[in-house]
Design an enzyme around this catalytic site. Structure first.
Site, PDB file in Angstrom:
ATOM      1  N   LYS A   1      64.966  16.656  22.442  1.00 54.90           N
ATOM      2  CA  LYS A   1      65.732  16.852  24.084  1.00 54.90           C
ATOM      3  C   LYS A   1      66.100  16.464  25.367  1.00 54.90           C
ATOM      4  CE  LYS A   1      63.302  21.218  23.376  1.00 54.90           C
ATOM      5  NZ  LYS A   1      61.965  22.052  22.763  1.00 54.90           N
TER       6      LYS A   1
ATOM      7  N   HIS B   1      54.967  30.212  28.199  1.00 54.41           N
ATOM      8  CA  HIS B   1      54.247  29.786  28.084  1.00 54.41           C
ATOM      9  C   HIS B   1      52.647  29.600  29.010  1.00 54.41           C
ATOM     10  CE1 HIS B   1      57.409  26.839  28.522  1.00 54.41           C
ATOM     11  NE2 HIS B   1      57.295  26.585  26.749  1.00 54.41           N
TER      12      HIS B   1
HETATM   13  O1  PNS Z   1      58.174  22.420  24.122  1.00 60.38           O
HETATM   14  P1  PNS Z   1      58.457  21.341  22.586  1.00 60.38           P
HETATM   15  O2  PNS Z   1      59.766  19.998  23.134  1.00 60.38           O
HETATM   16  O3  PNS Z   1      58.523  22.499  21.365  1.00 60.38           O
HETATM   17  O4  PNS Z   1      57.111  21.090  21.861  1.00 60.38           O
HETATM   18  C1  PNS Z   1      57.736  19.970  20.750  1.00 60.38           C
HETATM   19  C2  PNS Z   1      55.623  18.305  21.430  1.00 60.38           C
HETATM   20  C3  PNS Z   1      56.487  18.073  22.166  1.00 60.38           C
HETATM   21  C4  PNS Z   1      55.483  19.724  20.572  1.00 60.38           C
HETATM   22  C5  PNS Z   1      56.300  17.849  19.828  1.00 60.38           C
HETATM   23  O5  PNS Z   1      58.255  17.146  20.033  1.00 60.38           O
HETATM   24  C6  PNS Z   1      55.571  16.471  19.676  1.00 60.38           C
HETATM   25  O6  PNS Z   1      53.882  16.767  19.460  1.00 60.38           O
HETATM   26  N1  PNS Z   1      56.068  16.031  20.042  1.00 60.38           N
HETATM   27  C7  PNS Z   1      55.024  14.396  20.144  1.00 60.38           C
HETATM   28  C8  PNS Z   1      55.104  13.393  19.023  1.00 60.38           C
HETATM   29  C9  PNS Z   1      54.617  14.095  17.852  1.00 60.38           C
HETATM   30  O7  PNS Z   1      53.426  13.704  17.950  1.00 60.38           O
HETATM   31  N2  PNS Z   1      55.233  13.838  17.053  1.00 60.38           N
HETATM   32  C10 PNS Z   1      55.358  14.823  15.073  1.00 60.38           C
HETATM   33  C11 PNS Z   1      55.217  16.159  15.170  1.00 60.38           C
HETATM   34  S1  PNS Z   1      55.211  16.569  14.394  1.00 60.38           S
END
Ligand code: PNS
Length: 165
Positions: A45, A21
């Site tokens: 998760k 990261h």
């Molecule tokens: O580090 P990660 O867990 O792979 O990140 C995933 C994340 C947090 C970027 C994604 O789940 C997200 O954007 N969550 C916010 C809710 C949202 O907007 N969902 C629709 C995304 S297409």
């Protein structure tokens, strides 16, 4: 045409933040005038650290990089982008296995908000195998994960494991 300074948002669950990261954050900070690391809950998760813990670990990890801010959000990422006047998402792409999930997310975000762009950055090769979930698993099983996370995160995970014993 966009004339304002671009705010790049690097969203994720960062549970915990890894050296992979940080590699992506450093690269983004070289390209964009301002990078906001936006931490949230990933509904798919089970998290090891609370949002507050992840925020403080990330804040400590990026404290030396001047144009990086750490923040958190709940709800949709596109709504958060609106709130901070950004249209640019940064995500790391490690291997082909990431592509399908990232591709789906990028296109869905574009569907939800027309002018959103997702920029993919590739980490240093040594981090292409690294993920937060692997760090969590190695830590839970008593393995050595020191080289995969910043020092402050290493200490935090060790403290957390002691509490769970
Ligand atoms: O580090 P990660 O867990 O792979 O990140 C995933 C994340 C947090 C970027 C994604 O789940 C997200 O954007 N969550 C916010 C809710 C949202 O907007 N969902 C629709 C995304 S297409």
């Amino acid at each position: 045409m966009k004339t304002k300074e671009i705010i790049a948002v690097y969203p994720g669950s960062f549970d915990p933040p890894t050296k992979g990261h940080l590699d992506i954050i450093s690269r983004a900070a070289k390209i964009f005038p301002k990078v906001v690391v936006a931490i949230t809950h990933n509904y798919n998760k089970k998290h090891m650290f609370t949002l507050e813990e992840r925020l403080s670990m990330m804040e400590e990890s990026v404290s030396e990089i001047k144009n990086v801010e750490v923040s958190s959000f709940s709800g949709l990422l596109v709504d958060y982008l609106d709130k901070i006047d950004s249209f640019c998402i940064v995500r790391g792409l490690r291997a082909l296995s990431d592509f399908e999930y990232e591709f789906q997310m990028a296109l869905m975000n574009r569907k939800l908000k027309k002018d959103v762009e997702t920029i993919f950055l590739m980490p240093e090769q040594e981090y292409t195998f690294l993920s937060s979930s692997m760090v969590r698993e190695i830590a839970s099983l008593g393995g050595n994960f020191k080289n995969f996370v910043p020092n402050n995160v290493y200490k935090k995970i060790k403290d957390k494991r002691k509490l769970n014993v």
